[in-house]
Design a protein around this motif. Structure first.
Motif, mmCIF file in Angstrom:
data_model
loop_
_atom_site.group_PDB
_atom_site.id
_atom_site.type_symbol
_atom_site.label_atom_id
_atom_site.label_comp_id
_atom_site.label_asym_id
_atom_site.label_seq_id
_atom_site.Cartn_x
_atom_site.Cartn_y
_atom_site.Cartn_z
ATOM 1 N N ARG A 185 1.046 -0.900 0.275
ATOM 2 C CA ARG A 185 0.441 0.164 -0.040
ATOM 3 C C ARG A 185 0.431 0.839 -0.223
ATOM 4 N NH1 ARG A 185 -5.329 0.456 -1.110
ATOM 5 N NH2 ARG A 185 -6.323 2.353 0.829
ATOM 6 N N LEU A 186 2.294 1.162 0.296
ATOM 7 C CA LEU A 186 2.484 1.859 0.371
ATOM 8 C C LEU A 186 3.600 2.702 -0.577
ATOM 9 C CD1 LEU A 186 4.760 2.243 4.136
ATOM 10 C CD2 LEU A 186 2.501 3.991 3.096
ATOM 11 N N MET A 187 3.803 0.997 -1.658
ATOM 12 C CA MET A 187 4.813 1.395 -2.792
ATOM 13 C C MET A 187 3.595 2.359 -3.535
ATOM 14 S SD MET A 187 7.150 1.247 -4.183
ATOM 15 C CE MET A 187 7.932 -0.019 -3.420
ATOM 16 N N GLN A 188 2.199 1.584 -3.719
ATOM 17 C CA GLN A 188 0.858 2.466 -4.249
ATOM 18 C C GLN A 188 1.239 3.471 -4.195
ATOM 19 O OE1 GLN A 188 -2.106 -0.101 -4.101
ATOM 20 N NE2 GLN A 188 -1.456 -1.719 -4.517
ATOM 21 N N LEU A 189 1.208 3.895 -3.017
ATOM 22 C CA LEU A 189 0.975 5.451 -2.771
ATOM 23 C C LEU A 189 2.294 6.435 -2.897
ATOM 24 C CD1 LEU A 189 -1.050 5.579 0.786
ATOM 25 C CD2 LEU A 189 -1.784 6.270 -1.490
ATOM 26 N N LEU A 201 4.333 5.810 -5.317
ATOM 27 C CA LEU A 201 4.783 5.984 -7.162
ATOM 28 C C LEU A 201 3.146 6.697 -8.223
ATOM 29 C CD1 LEU A 201 5.130 2.002 -7.918
ATOM 30 C CD2 LEU A 201 7.141 3.915 -7.934
ATOM 31 N N ALA A 202 2.468 6.603 -6.913
ATOM 32 C CA ALA A 202 1.318 7.508 -7.202
ATOM 33 C C ALA A 202 1.369 9.071 -6.840
ATOM 34 C CB ALA A 202 -0.251 7.351 -6.500
ATOM 35 N N GLY A 203 2.523 8.784 -6.012
ATOM 36 C CA GLY A 203 2.765 10.695 -5.784
ATOM 37 C C GLY A 203 3.931 11.368 -6.319
ATOM 38 N N LEU A 204 4.371 10.004 -7.454
ATOM 39 C CA LEU A 204 5.642 9.797 -8.032
ATOM 40 C C LEU A 204 5.465 10.983 -9.043
ATOM 41 C CD1 LEU A 204 8.956 8.002 -6.899
ATOM 42 C CD2 LEU A 204 8.783 10.399 -6.420
ATOM 43 N N LEU A 205 4.087 9.884 -9.124
ATOM 44 C CA LEU A 205 3.436 10.282 -10.648
ATOM 45 C C LEU A 205 2.599 11.719 -11.488
ATOM 46 C CD1 LEU A 205 2.553 9.712 -13.753
ATOM 47 C CD2 LEU A 205 0.610 8.444 -12.466
ATOM 48 N N GLY A 206 2.247 11.789 -9.673
ATOM 49 C CA GLY A 206 1.771 13.621 -9.922
ATOM 50 C C GLY A 206 2.814 14.234 -9.559
ATOM 51 N N LEU A 207 3.369 14.552 -8.875
ATOM 52 C CA LEU A 207 4.940 15.535 -9.037
ATOM 53 C C LEU A 207 5.160 15.431 -10.495
ATOM 54 C CD1 LEU A 207 7.121 14.521 -5.236
ATOM 55 C CD2 LEU A 207 5.114 17.034 -6.336
ATOM 56 N N PHE A 208 5.705 14.543 -11.358
ATOM 57 C CA PHE A 208 6.158 14.649 -12.723
ATOM 58 C C PHE A 208 5.307 15.040 -13.898
ATOM 59 C CE2 PHE A 208 5.883 12.207 -17.058
ATOM 60 C CZ PHE A 208 7.774 12.567 -17.749
ATOM 61 N N VAL A 209 4.009 14.143 -13.632
ATOM 62 C CA VAL A 209 3.291 15.715 -14.391
ATOM 63 C C VAL A 209 3.298 16.974 -13.879
ATOM 64 C CG1 VAL A 209 0.607 15.538 -14.577
ATOM 65 C CG2 VAL A 209 1.876 13.329 -15.112
ATOM 66 N N ILE A 210 2.691 17.099 -12.466
ATOM 67 C CA ILE A 210 2.815 19.014 -11.827
ATOM 68 C C ILE A 210 3.724 19.209 -12.669
ATOM 69 C CG2 ILE A 210 2.578 20.673 -10.814
ATOM 70 C CD1 ILE A 210 0.879 18.228 -9.077
ATOM 71 N N GLY A 211 5.108 18.862 -12.644
ATOM 72 C CA GLY A 211 5.730 19.314 -13.503
ATOM 73 C C GLY A 211 6.556 19.275 -15.018
ATOM 74 N N PHE A 212 6.255 18.178 -15.528
ATOM 75 C CA PHE A 212 6.315 18.636 -16.679
ATOM 76 C C PHE A 212 4.999 19.370 -17.377
ATOM 77 C CE2 PHE A 212 4.216 17.255 -21.227
ATOM 78 C CZ PHE A 212 5.452 17.511 -21.854
ATOM 79 N N VAL A 213 3.685 19.212 -16.606
ATOM 80 C CA VAL A 213 3.342 20.547 -17.375
ATOM 81 C C VAL A 213 3.368 21.813 -17.144
ATOM 82 C CG1 VAL A 213 0.456 20.909 -17.159
ATOM 83 C CG2 VAL A 213 1.085 19.033 -17.839
ATOM 84 N N GLY A 214 4.000 22.194 -15.273
ATOM 85 C CA GLY A 214 4.435 23.243 -15.472
ATOM 86 C C GLY A 214 5.106 24.184 -15.694
ATOM 87 N N PHE A 215 6.469 22.817 -16.031
ATOM 88 C CA PHE A 215 7.541 23.836 -16.980
ATOM 89 C C PHE A 215 7.658 23.677 -18.357
ATOM 90 C CE2 PHE A 215 8.178 23.861 -12.115
ATOM 91 C CZ PHE A 215 8.529 24.682 -12.415
ATOM 92 N N SER A 216 6.384 23.310 -18.794
ATOM 93 C CA SER A 216 6.388 22.284 -20.368
ATOM 94 C C SER A 216 6.688 23.890 -20.911
ATOM 95 C CB SER A 216 5.657 21.350 -20.788
ATOM 96 O OG SER A 216 5.636 20.738 -22.082
#
Length: 59
Positions: free
Chosen positions: A17-21, A23-38
């Motif tokens: 459960r912790l691993m899933q959370l 990885l979901a957090g890292l994916l969210g940060l990646f998406v926000i970082g990519f979109v925000g600084f794209s």
């Protein structure tokens, strides 16, 4: 109790459960970082419009 959660007939351990959370957090940060600084204008504008629609200040 063995420290697992029973959901829909499957056992999910606390570690899984912790691993899933995490990885979901890292994916969210990646998406926000990519979109925000794209430099791709369409991706940046889509993220910018979404932030405004959710009443999130961005500038």
């Amino acid at each position: 109790m063995n420290g697992s959660i029973r959901t829909f007939g499957t056992d999910v351990s606390a570690q899984s459960r912790l691993m899933q959370l995490a990885l979901a957090g890292l994916l969210g940060l990646f998406v926000i970082g990519f979109v925000g600084f794209s430099h791709v204008e369409a991706a940046h504008n889509a993220g910018h419009d979404y932030r405004h629609s959710m009443a999130f200040p961005c500038h």
